[in-house]
Design a protein around this motif. Structure first.
Motif, mmCIF file in Angstrom:
data_model
loop_
_atom_site.group_PDB
_atom_site.id
_atom_site.type_symbol
_atom_site.label_atom_id
_atom_site.label_comp_id
_atom_site.label_asym_id
_atom_site.label_seq_id
_atom_site.Cartn_x
_atom_site.Cartn_y
_atom_site.Cartn_z
ATOM 1 N N ASP B 256 0.824 -1.204 0.000
ATOM 2 C CA ASP B 256 0.000 0.000 0.000
ATOM 3 C C ASP B 256 0.852 1.246 0.000
ATOM 4 N N LEU B 257 0.278 2.277 -0.564
ATOM 5 C CA LEU B 257 0.852 3.597 -0.350
ATOM 6 C C LEU B 257 0.035 4.215 0.764
ATOM 7 N N ARG B 258 0.718 4.863 1.675
ATOM 8 C CA ARG B 258 -0.030 5.472 2.760
ATOM 9 C C ARG B 258 0.453 6.897 2.931
ATOM 10 N N TYR B 259 -0.476 7.817 2.979
ATOM 11 C CA TYR B 259 -0.035 9.193 3.160
ATOM 12 C C TYR B 259 -0.714 9.782 4.370
ATOM 13 N N GLU B 260 -0.068 10.769 4.942
ATOM 14 C CA GLU B 260 -0.650 11.474 6.068
ATOM 15 C C GLU B 260 -0.347 12.937 5.909
ATOM 16 N N ARG B 261 -1.241 13.776 6.396
ATOM 17 C CA ARG B 261 -1.022 15.207 6.311
ATOM 18 C C ARG B 261 -1.954 15.879 7.290
ATOM 19 N N GLY B 262 -1.762 17.183 7.430
ATOM 20 C CA GLY B 262 -2.651 17.949 8.291
ATOM 21 C C GLY B 262 -1.915 18.533 9.465
ATOM 22 N N PHE B 263 -2.242 19.787 9.797
ATOM 23 C CA PHE B 263 -1.577 20.473 10.898
ATOM 24 C C PHE B 263 -2.485 20.444 12.109
ATOM 25 N N LEU B 264 -3.657 21.061 11.994
ATOM 26 C CA LEU B 264 -4.617 21.021 13.096
ATOM 27 C C LEU B 264 -5.434 19.735 13.022
ATOM 28 N N GLY B 265 -5.955 19.475 11.848
ATOM 29 C CA GLY B 265 -6.667 18.221 11.650
ATOM 30 C C GLY B 265 -5.664 17.165 11.262
ATOM 31 N N SER B 266 -6.157 15.996 10.931
ATOM 32 C CA SER B 266 -5.226 14.973 10.490
ATOM 33 C C SER B 266 -5.925 14.123 9.458
ATOM 34 N N TYR B 267 -5.183 13.750 8.450
ATOM 35 C CA TYR B 267 -5.772 13.022 7.344
ATOM 36 C C TYR B 267 -4.802 11.942 6.931
ATOM 37 N N THR B 268 -5.238 10.705 6.953
ATOM 38 C CA THR B 268 -4.373 9.665 6.409
ATOM 39 C C THR B 268 -5.178 8.853 5.416
ATOM 40 N N GLY B 269 -4.501 8.312 4.446
ATOM 41 C CA GLY B 269 -5.203 7.518 3.445
ATOM 42 C C GLY B 269 -4.319 6.403 2.950
ATOM 43 N N THR B 270 -4.955 5.310 2.538
ATOM 44 C CA THR B 270 -4.169 4.241 1.930
ATOM 45 C C THR B 270 -4.634 4.035 0.499
ATOM 46 N N ILE B 271 -3.683 3.758 -0.363
ATOM 47 C CA ILE B 271 -3.971 3.431 -1.751
ATOM 48 C C ILE B 271 -3.225 2.139 -2.049
ATOM 49 N N PRO B 272 -3.936 1.056 -2.351
ATOM 50 C CA PRO B 272 -3.225 -0.169 -2.723
ATOM 51 C C PRO B 272 -2.469 0.070 -4.037
ATOM 52 N N THR B 273 -1.206 -0.313 -4.078
ATOM 53 C CA THR B 273 -0.399 -0.051 -5.276
ATOM 54 C C THR B 273 -1.016 -0.683 -6.510
ATOM 55 N N ASP B 274 -1.620 -1.856 -6.323
ATOM 56 C CA ASP B 274 -2.159 -2.520 -7.507
ATOM 57 C C ASP B 274 -3.499 -1.950 -7.936
ATOM 58 N N LYS B 275 -3.954 -0.901 -7.238
ATOM 59 C CA LYS B 275 -5.191 -0.265 -7.667
ATOM 60 C C LYS B 275 -4.917 1.068 -8.356
ATOM 61 N N VAL B 276 -3.660 1.448 -8.429
ATOM 62 C CA VAL B 276 -3.344 2.729 -9.051
ATOM 63 C C VAL B 276 -3.681 2.659 -10.539
ATOM 64 N N GLN B 277 -4.478 3.621 -10.994
ATOM 65 C CA GLN B 277 -4.879 3.614 -12.390
ATOM 66 C C GLN B 277 -3.986 4.515 -13.237
ATOM 67 N N THR B 278 -3.779 5.703 -12.758
ATOM 68 C CA THR B 278 -3.044 6.693 -13.536
ATOM 69 C C THR B 278 -2.233 7.573 -12.605
ATOM 70 N N LEU B 279 -1.044 7.936 -13.038
ATOM 71 C CA LEU B 279 -0.298 8.968 -12.345
ATOM 72 C C LEU B 279 -0.289 10.178 -13.270
ATOM 73 N N THR B 280 -0.572 11.338 -12.714
ATOM 74 C CA THR B 280 -0.571 12.535 -13.547
ATOM 75 C C THR B 280 0.382 13.565 -12.962
ATOM 76 N N VAL B 281 1.312 14.022 -13.776
ATOM 77 C CA VAL B 281 2.231 15.074 -13.365
ATOM 78 C C VAL B 281 1.769 16.351 -14.046
ATOM 79 N N THR B 282 1.493 17.391 -13.256
ATOM 80 C CA THR B 282 1.004 18.644 -13.809
ATOM 81 C C THR B 282 2.007 19.758 -13.553
ATOM 82 N N GLU B 283 2.258 20.544 -14.581
ATOM 83 C CA GLU B 283 3.177 21.672 -14.435
ATOM 84 C C GLU B 283 2.628 22.861 -15.207
ATOM 85 N N ASN B 284 2.843 24.070 -14.686
ATOM 86 C CA ASN B 284 2.555 25.256 -15.487
ATOM 87 C C ASN B 284 3.883 25.913 -15.832
#
Lengths: 182, 510
Positions: B256-284
């Motif tokens: 799994d990929l697991r991310y966490e973030r948040g300063f006052l609140g807190s947010y964590t999420g898991t993404i199974p690697t084999d469920k990743v559909q698309t990676l998008t890199v955006t730049e201006n």
């Protein structure tokens, strides 16, 4: 057009005689739709033509205090366009069930070729609208997990042909027992 | 299992308050007599009590259970619903806490699957420990069920996991400064406007002057006013975005990929690697200049139109090399910056014609507007825009392209917002080749690799635009062949060995 002929492997049959399930929707050969489908498309475009013709005519009479002929002209124009497009669309429309995927080619102005691998088929519907029922036609709609625009429907099939195609695709989807990639 | 007992309290209070407010608003519309006011108050109290009672029952009647292969949830106060979610169908698992939840030690756990039109299941609320446990259990189980043949691979799976990415201070500062949150800045500008409306009075400048009109203000005052509003709007956004992304960490735990973030609140999420559909890199253009990029990791999990679904699994702004490194770690995709195949140069002529026509239309509009009203004047100045057309056509052309790596189809387009989409071949659902009349005229085609990712539902598919017609024929069959090659007998087993050189994943040379 040339390419399309290349893809047709000679068995470009359009007869609707009683055929066994195997060779009806079995693999091989690009197939055209039933010629009746042109009537379906013409019927649909006539409805649009009546609507817009009426709109133009009403606007011309009521808003511009003019004659009603622009409405008739709009109707005729749209109807003629509809007929031309229906004929062209029928000529271009082909589908083919190959061992690994369904190949569909369609579109008059924008030519679209879609490849739907059997492994990705989620479910298959047959649908019949009122006009289709009147003309004795049916359509098969193939759904994948992908975007909605990529769901494909094959119109202009005989009801039992549609059912056979539906069953065939269902079997192929089951046989290909793969990952649905979701 | 029951939800956390605080559920009844938190949900009850908020439901009580909301029903109370609704009744109060209706009540305030009635006549203002004393009896009516008293009646309203009683009604508000009854509504609030009713709401609280409802939520208490909700808590009582909510039951969930984790079995070996599914998560079963029975819920509903009046109409009951029993939902079974097969574990191997689970896409993302998110745990969310706002500051109040943190104080109380509870969290909201939401589970996404590919089906349905909204989040599949939301456990609101469970204790933090329970949420973590469930998050672990859900991802672990879905792994065990899918990765039957990848036993050797997940030895290194430890609780802490391997740190893949951490947002450093500079990146956090840039993120806060540059990612404008539209909603929050709108609130900010309203606040600023309200204050500015008060300012002239309190400063004693000219209290008689009407606030609603800008007539009577010096241009400098207006300019300062606008700048002030924008500054406040921006500050609001900075604070919110900082709070959102502070402490952003992405790690790999097992598969799994697991991310966490948040300063006052807190947010964590898991993404199974084999469920990743698309990676998008955006730049201006600005980000490209300073070497930064945005990455989003898309699954089929979030329902279309769900707010912020995509953004939550995104790396807001990070150094470009680090983003590309991450792409390589997550998906094993090595993108060769020089390896993009551009559209043939006749495509550039197409853009030239297209933009010139655009200028022509602009000039025509200006001409007719001038002929009608005479307000425009030198309408033919619109043709000056023709000077920019070759540059625009070239920029459009040079930023378009596609490439095939061993395991991925990579497309790129856009100058102002350049998006590079990386699609694993085995995630492709359908392959679509589209040629308009104009494209056929120039022997060009668009080839779309449609996936089940959320953004593709909003029309954000990986499309190789204006490919040479023969090349499109080739590409179509390559994509189809590659996607079929990777369907293994074991469901999903094919995508587990990602990057480990599993022999069924060795593709032919493109």
């Amino acid at each position: 057009m040339t390419e399309q002929n290349e893809e047709r492997s000679g068995t470009d049959q359009q007869d609707d005689g009683p055929v066994t399930e195997r060779d009806a929707e079995s693999i091989g050969g690009a197939r055209s739709l039933d010629p009746q489908v042109r009537l379906l498309w013409i019927g649909n475009s006539l409805v649009t033509a009546v609507f817009f013709g009426g709109l133009v005519g009403a606007a011309s009479v009521l808003l511009l205090d003019w004659a009603a002929w622009p409405g008739a002209a709009a109707f005729v124009l749209l109807a003629v366009l509809g007929v031309v497009f229906a004929v062209l669309r029928y000529r271009i429309w082909t589908y083919e069930v190959r061992p690994e995927a369904v190949y569909i080619e369609r579109g008059v102005l924008t030519r679209i070729r879609t490849i739907v691998p059997h492994v990705r088929i989620q479910h298959v519907d047959t649908q019949r609208g009122p006009l289709e029922r009147a003309l004795g036609l049916s359509r098969v709609v193939i759904y994948t997990a992908g975007s909605r625009q990529a769901d494909v429907s094959i119109p202009g099939l005989h009801p039992d042909q549609a059912t056979r195609l539906q069953n065939r695709l269902r079997d192929l989807a089951i046989e290909s027992e793969g990952d649905d990639a979701v | 299992m029951k939800l956390h007992p605080y559920t009844a309290v938190i949900r009850g209070l908020s439901r009580g308050a909301s029903t109370g407010v609704v009744v109060a608003i209706f009540g305030s519309m009635s006549s203002g007599s004393m009896a009516a006011v008293g009646g309203t108050l009683v009604a508000v109290a009854v509504a609030a009590l009713f709401g609280m009672g409802y939520e208490f029952l909700y808590y009582r009647r909510y039951d969930y259970e984790l079995t070996t292969d599914s998560l079963d949830i029975a819920s509903g106060v009046i109409s009951r619903r029993v939902r079974e979610i097969p574990l191997r169908r689970i896409q993302n698992v998110d745990v969310r806490q706002n500051p109040l939840h943190r104080l109380l030690g509870v969290a909201v756990l939401s589970i996404e699957t590919a089906g349905g039109s909204s989040t599949e299941a939301t456990l609101r609320y469970v204790s933090v420990d329970r949420a973590r446990e469930l998050q672990d259990a859900l991802s672990e189980k879905s792994e065990h069920l899918t990765a039957v043949d990848a036993v050797g691979d997940d030895v290194e799976a430890t609780a802490a996991g391997e740190l893949l990415f951490e947002l450093d201070r500079r990146e956090l500062a840039l993120t806060s400064a540059l990612s404008i949150d539209p909603g929050v800045s709108a609130v900010g500008s309203f606040v600023a406007l309200a204050f500015e409306g008060l300012l002239p009075r309190s400063a004693g400048i000219d209290p008689t002057r009407p606030i609603a009109t800008i007539r009577g203000f010096a241009p400098i005052e207006i300019a300062l006013g606008i700048a002030g509003v924008l500054a406040v709007a921006w500050l609001f956004s900075v604070v919110v975005v900082f709070n959102r992304y502070a402490g952003f960490r992405l790690r790999r735990v097992g598969d799994d990929l697991r991310y966490e973030r948040g300063f006052l609140g807190s947010y964590t999420g898991t993404i199974p690697t084999d469920k990743v559909q698309t990676l998008t890199v955006t730049e201006n253009p600005l980000k490209r200049r300073i070497g930064y990029a945005t990455l989003s990791i898309e699954t089929a999990g979030y329902a279309p139109g769900q707010s912020g679904g995509g953004a939550q699994t995104a790396i807001p702004i990070a150094r470009r090399d680090r983003v590309m490194e991450l792409v390589a770690t997550i998906e094993g995709a090595r993108i060769d910056e020089t390896g993009f195949r551009r559209p043939p140069s006749r495509a550039r002529r197409r853009y030239l014609v297209r933009y010139s026509l655009g200028i022509g239309v602009l000039a025509a509009v200006a001409f007719f507007a001038d002929a009608r009203t005479g307000a425009i004047g030198r309408w033919y100045l619109a043709f000056l825009g023709l000077g920019a057309v070759p540059i625009a056509a070239h920029l459009t052309w040079i930023h378009r392209g596609y490439q095939e790596t061993d395991e991925h189809f990579v497309t790129r387009t856009g100058f102002w917002r350049r998006r590079t989409r990386i699609v694993p071949y085995d995630r492709i659902q359908t392959v679509v080749d589209r040629r308009t009349v104009f494209q056929r005229w120039r022997d060009l085609a668009d080839v779309t690799a449609d996936t089940a990712s959320t953004s593709s539902l909003r029309g954000g598919d990986a499309v190789a635009i204006d490919v040479d017609a023969d090349d499109a024929d080739r590409l179509r069959s390559v994509l189809t062949r590659e996607l079929l090659k990777r369907r293994g007998g074991s469901p999903s087993g094919d995508s587990i060995g990602e990057g480990s050189g599993a022999d069924d994943r060795v593709g032919p040379q493109p």
